[in-house]
Write an enzyme that holds these catalytic residues in place. Structure first.
Site, PDB file in Angstrom:
ATOM      1  N   GLU A 182       0.629  -0.840  -0.307  1.00  0.00           N
ATOM      2  CA  GLU A 182       0.091  -0.186  -0.059  1.00  0.00           C
ATOM      3  C   GLU A 182       0.634   1.805  -0.021  1.00  0.00           C
ATOM      4  O   GLU A 182       0.560   1.955   1.341  1.00  0.00           O
ATOM      5  CB  GLU A 182      -0.480   0.218   0.834  1.00  0.00           C
ATOM      6  CG  GLU A 182      -1.547  -0.981   1.145  1.00  0.00           C
ATOM      7  CD  GLU A 182      -2.880  -0.871   2.020  1.00  0.00           C
ATOM      8  OE1 GLU A 182      -4.072  -1.385   1.992  1.00  0.00           O
ATOM      9  OE2 GLU A 182      -2.525  -0.316   3.014  1.00  0.00           O
ATOM     10  N   GLU A 238      -5.242  -8.456  -1.277  1.00  0.00           N
ATOM     11  CA  GLU A 238      -5.855  -8.066   0.181  1.00  0.00           C
ATOM     12  C   GLU A 238      -7.500  -7.739  -0.197  1.00  0.00           C
ATOM     13  O   GLU A 238      -7.974  -6.878  -1.089  1.00  0.00           O
ATOM     14  CB  GLU A 238      -5.234  -6.937   1.314  1.00  0.00           C
ATOM     15  CG  GLU A 238      -4.259  -6.938   1.459  1.00  0.00           C
ATOM     16  CD  GLU A 238      -3.691  -6.168   2.207  1.00  0.00           C
ATOM     17  OE1 GLU A 238      -4.738  -5.375   3.371  1.00  0.00           O
ATOM     18  OE2 GLU A 238      -2.286  -5.655   2.822  1.00  0.00           O
TER      19      GLU A 238
HETATM   20  P1  P53 Z   1      -7.485  -3.223   9.264  1.00  0.00           P
HETATM   21  C1  P53 Z   1      -7.336   1.114   5.822  1.00  0.00           C
HETATM   22  C2  P53 Z   1      -7.633   0.655   5.175  1.00  0.00           C
HETATM   23  C3  P53 Z   1      -6.782   0.521   4.357  1.00  0.00           C
HETATM   24  C4  P53 Z   1      -6.492  -0.329   3.788  1.00  0.00           C
HETATM   25  O1  P53 Z   1      -6.539  -3.273   7.970  1.00  0.00           O
HETATM   26  C5  P53 Z   1      -5.575  -0.421   5.154  1.00  0.00           C
HETATM   27  C6  P53 Z   1      -5.878  -0.077   6.500  1.00  0.00           C
HETATM   28  C7  P53 Z   1      -4.779   0.386   7.329  1.00  0.00           C
HETATM   29  O2  P53 Z   1      -5.671  -0.228   8.108  1.00  0.00           O
HETATM   30  O3  P53 Z   1      -4.834  -1.783   5.072  1.00  0.00           O
HETATM   31  C8  P53 Z   1      -4.556  -2.650   4.797  1.00  0.00           C
HETATM   32  O4  P53 Z   1      -6.109  -4.225   9.528  1.00  0.00           O
HETATM   33  C9  P53 Z   1      -3.753  -2.945   5.339  1.00  0.00           C
HETATM   34  C10 P53 Z   1      -2.928  -4.108   5.658  1.00  0.00           C
HETATM   35  C11 P53 Z   1      -4.613  -4.149   7.024  1.00  0.00           C
HETATM   36  C12 P53 Z   1      -5.310  -4.564   6.137  1.00  0.00           C
HETATM   37  O5  P53 Z   1      -5.370  -3.647   5.118  1.00  0.00           O
HETATM   38  O6  P53 Z   1      -7.229  -1.465   9.844  1.00  0.00           O
HETATM   39  O7  P53 Z   1      -1.965  -3.780   4.189  1.00  0.00           O
HETATM   40  O8  P53 Z   1      -2.302  -4.164   6.804  1.00  0.00           O
HETATM   41  O9  P53 Z   1      -4.190  -5.064   7.806  1.00  0.00           O
HETATM   42  C13 P53 Z   1      -6.929  -4.221   6.807  1.00  0.00           C
HETATM   43  O10 P53 Z   1      -8.805  -3.358   9.366  1.00  0.00           O
END
Ligand code: P53
Length: 476
Positions: free
Chosen positions: A179, A372
């Site tokens: 990201e 993801e």
């Molecule tokens: P969590 C925010 C918005 C979009 C993606 O997020 C993001 C985030 C960070 O919060 O990060 C990605 O754990 C990232 C992962 C993360 C996952 O989204 O806040 O690449 O490390 O865990 C989900 O629910």
């Protein structure tokens, strides 16, 4: 059949969110270790509040996380049982170079990942490796100011040389920066940036971004030199913007929000700074210091594929009242009245995934990889520890259908799909354990209590069936 025969089904994790073992095996400290759970987390990850070490008042969930450092064999066996074709994980930079600027790598760290990759191959699982998933060695932050310093490019280059050579034949899919656009939204977590009062934040962020972009091009170059089989991807926190109304100003706001994020991928995939970004920087008095040869490097070493995370679409508006409500979120977005949201307010939009895939494929015309996607939810295990997570199955099935439509009906070339947090892990945004994404339940709570026992959820068998049918059978 919608998906390629060799479609890479799997799951994704990041070192700091699952490994733990923060001070074992000669590992050094990184920014991602010192971000606590609680109300200070957002000010810290956004670079407003300084946290360069542990203190006694906070709880730091990454220290132990889900202890995958000691349990990876058990966990990979479960991924194998689900039929994973790939497992996306990240290397902790500080296991390989504890300070980041050493001449020689730490053998214990190198060996750890070598064993882990070999374990994956036992089950026919192809590792997909994120070189940096938000992590930056604390020593590089304290001594050089992290990515604001050009010197980081050289340290990152060393890391890449070491791992590409060591893992040749074991790993062929690489992502340079997780990201990469996170540097704008959470600059301490994303790139180790902390701001002093007199800093011109935009200047610092874009200069640091330039260093990452150059580092990414160098990594791509070396990866291809070391092994022509290597495939290197960029990685975007994606999710297209919709205008809140058909008012042209709202449409324009959406386009600008998208471009703020596309900027990085435009450079990594097309190989040059886009015209709109150069103009915007000029207007805002941002001057990127480039070194001789940077432009040629960026142009010559573009990525092989485009990877991205997708959780939600976004909504753009110029209405000041609506904008007010978005403060304090990592990605500012207005509420979309047509969508339902998760317990954490993330709006659920499967068609948005198809739209985002088409936007990216139209723009870059390179293969895509969804690395993801998933639903962060509260799971309540029954007395045997079993979780009936139909809500998660429903979310994933709807997104997989949209992904299938993008491939089957729109002709998007898609290499694979890895769900986020295939085993429950620490949330990056909030530091919580309670926000779970996994097919595998991990007995641990927000305060760090629990046995760490792993238990399959209902979605475990569902995903296994999805993979076995190569995405044909999405039924619950
Ligand atoms: P969590 C925010 C918005 C979009 C993606 O997020 C993001 C985030 C960070 O919060 O990060 C990605 O754990 C990232 C992962 C993360 C996952 O989204 O806040 O690449 O490390 O865990 C989900 O629910």
């Amino acid at each position: 059949m919608a998906f390629r025969k060799d479609f890479l089904w799997g799951g994704a994790t990041a070192a700091n969110q699952c490994e733990g073992g923060y001070n074992e095996g000669g590992r050094g400290l990184a920014n991602v270790d010192v971000v606590p759970i609680g109300k200070d987390r957002f000010p810290i990850i956004s670079g407003q509040m300084k946290m360069f070490d542990f203190d006694d008042e906070h709880f730091y969930p990454a220290k132990e996380a889900i202890d995958m450092y000691h349990r990876y064999k058990e966990d990979i066996a479960l991924f194998g049982e689900m039929g994973f074709k790939t497992y996306r994980l990240s290397i902790a930079w500080t296991r390989i170079f504890p300070n980041g600027d050493e001449a020689e790598p730490n053998e214990e760290g190198l060996k750890f990942y070598e064993d882990l990759f070999k374990e994956c191959h036992k089950y026919g699982i192809e590792p997909l490796v994120t070189i940096t998933h938000f992590d930056c060695p604390m020593h590089l932050i304290k001594k050089y100011g992290a990515w604001r310093s050009r010197e980081l490019v050289g340290f990152y280059e060393n890391l890449c040389k070491v791992i590409f050579n060591r893992y040749k034949g074991l790993v062929k899919y690489w992502l340079t920066f997780n990201e990469i656009n996170m540097i704008l939204h959470a600059p301490f977590m994303g790139a180790g940036l902390y701001f002093e009062e007199d800093d011109n934040k935009e200047q610092v962020k874009y200069q640091a971004a330039h260093h990452e972009l150059v580092a990414s091009a160098i990594a791509t170059k070396i990866a291809h030199e070391v092994d022509p089989e290597n495939k290197v991807g960029c990685m975007l926190a994606a999710g297209s913007n919709y205008p809140y109304t058909p008012k042209p100003e709202d449409v324009w706001a959406g386009k600008q929000n998208d471009r703020e994020n596309y900027f990085f991928i435009d450079v990594q995939s097309r190989g040059e700074y886009p015209a709109y970004a150069l103009k915007e920087m000029e207007r805002n008095g941002i001057e990127i210091k480039m070194e001789e040869g940077d432009k040629e490097l960026l142009k010559a070493h573009t990525v092989d594929f485009i990877s991205f995370s997708y959780y939600s679409s976004r909504v753009a508006t110029v209405d000041p009242e609506l904008l007010e409500q978005t403060q304090g979120n990592i990605f500012a977005s207005v509420k979309n009245p047509y969508l339902e949201a998760s317990e954490w307010g993330w709006q659920i939009d499967p068609l948005g995934l198809r739209i985002t895939m088409n936007d990216l494929y139209d723009r870059y015309q390179k293969p895509l990889f969804i690395v993801e996607n998933g639903l962060g939810a509260v799971d309540t295990p029954d007395e045997n520890g079993y979780v009936e997570d139909d809500y998660r199955i429903e979310y994933l099935a709807a997104h997989l259908q949209a992904m299938k439509d993008a491939v089957e009906l729109d002709g998007v070339d898609l290499w694979g799909y890895t769900t986020w947090g295939c085993i429950d892990l620490v949330s990056a945004g909030t530091g919580e354990m309670k926000k779970r994404y996994g097919f595998i339940y991990v007995d641990r709570d927000n305060e760090g209590n629990g046995t760490l026992k792993r238990t399959k959820k209902k979605s475990f068998d569902w995903y296994k069936k999805v993979i076995a049918s190569n995405g044909e059978d999405l039924s619950n």
